[in-house]
Design an enzyme around this catalytic site. Structure first.
Site, mmCIF file in Angstrom:
data_model
loop_
_atom_site.group_PDB
_atom_site.id
_atom_site.type_symbol
_atom_site.label_atom_id
_atom_site.label_comp_id
_atom_site.label_asym_id
_atom_site.label_seq_id
_atom_site.Cartn_x
_atom_site.Cartn_y
_atom_site.Cartn_z
ATOM 1 C CE LYS A 53 -3.931 2.529 1.256
ATOM 2 N NZ LYS A 53 -4.544 2.242 2.328
ATOM 3 C CB SER A 55 0.896 8.082 -1.397
ATOM 4 O OG SER A 55 1.144 8.141 -0.002
ATOM 5 C CB THR A 111 -2.459 11.298 -2.056
ATOM 6 O OG1 THR A 111 -2.030 10.109 -2.863
ATOM 7 C CG2 THR A 111 -3.606 12.226 -3.011
ATOM 8 C CB ALA A 112 -2.073 14.108 2.545
ATOM 9 C CG HIS A 155 -5.251 7.632 7.792
ATOM 10 N ND1 HIS A 155 -5.363 7.133 6.649
ATOM 11 C CD2 HIS A 155 -3.817 7.185 7.848
ATOM 12 C CE1 HIS A 155 -4.583 6.509 5.988
ATOM 13 N NE2 HIS A 155 -3.337 6.684 6.610
#
Length: 279
Positions: A53, A55, A111-112, A155
């Site tokens: 996992k 981004s 991504t943030a 999150h």
């Protein structure tokens, strides 16, 4: 099969069945629980497990070695990162007030952070000052304690930031959705291209289906890794981040990823790459 994903409730909910041998025909998993900043760096260096996992923002660095899987990740609406400060004063809680300030982010290739850079280019005259990377669970205490001026959170922080006495300056997901009309690409599942990626995607989708069909079976596993979250917060986290895009990105999902990374490449924020590799 070696795999790495975060201990966050959405990931443990999605992968519970696969990790516990409940998906027929799937191999036994060797799971590593790792923060997204760690897996982003592993993938870029060609290290780490075969399945990870990461981004979505980290994809341009890894697509030659890894394939984006069409399921298992986090993409949706109303679930984007938040920019927080410890000030409720209107004049000091504006985008302009961020100029030259210290901002914490969860990963340089998250991504943030990519959404923040796209937003800040339009809204923060002169740009922000120092960017500090820290694990996402350390960001809100650092903002609260005045160690940094603002923090970019992801999150379950969407649900818990008021308990730290913090104020939301902007919801970057809402900005992205209003600007593009598309959902927000957050976390992607990737697998080495040398593997049978179609079968891996089938196993992950079966694990998602099992989680939805048997929602109570994963509760102990989720809470074991939920970093002391209250059960109701973990449940809200899952409901927000595990959705139809988790089962299948579909045309809207791929359009969102293409729009994000295409725009970022045009602005020089990520390396240029062949967008067809996303499929």
């Amino acid at each position: 099969m070696n795999i790495a994903y975060s201990p966050c409730p959405n990931d443990t909910f999605v992968f519970h069945a696969l990790a516990h041998g409940l998906v027929p025909g799937a191999p036994k998993l060797n799971v590593t629980y790792a923060d997204i900043d760690i897996t982003n760096n592993w993938a870029a260096a060609g290290e780490g497990p075969e399945v990870m996992k990461i981004s979505y923002a980290a994809l341009p660095w890894v697509l030659s070695e890894y394939k984006l899987l069409p399921c298992g990740g986090a993409l949706g609406r109303g679930c984007g990162p938040l920019l927080l400060t410890n000030s409720s004063e209107t004049d000091s809680n504006t985008p302009e007030a961020l100029a030259g300030k210290r901002v914490a982010v969860p990963s340089e290739r998250s991504t943030a952070y990519l959404l923040f850079r796209l937003w800040a280019a339009r809204h923060v005259p002169g740009g922000v000052g120092e960017i500090i990377v820290m694990p996402f669970h350390e960001i809100m205490p650092a903002v609260r304690d005045g160690k940094i001026d603002a923090g970019l959170v992801i999150h379950e922080a969407r649900f818990t930031y008021p308990s730290y006495g913090l104020t939301m300056l902007t919801d970057l997901g809402s900005w992205w959705e209003s600007d593009t009309g598309l959902p927000i690409p957050l976390g992607a599942i990737i697998a080495k291209r040398s593997l049978d990626t179609d079968s891996i995607a089938d196993w992950i989708r079966a694990s998602v289906d099992y989680a939805w069909t048997h929602p109570d079976e994963s509760r102990d596993y989720v809470m074991q890794h939920a970093q002391e979250l209250a059960p109701e917060v973990a449940k809200a986290h899952i409901e927000l981040y595990v959705n139809s895009f988790t089962a299948n990105l579909g045309d809207d999902g791929y359009a969102a990823v293409t729009a994000l990374l295409g725009r970022a490449a045009e602005e020089g924020l990520v390396p240029s790459f062949d967008l067809s590799l996303l499929r």
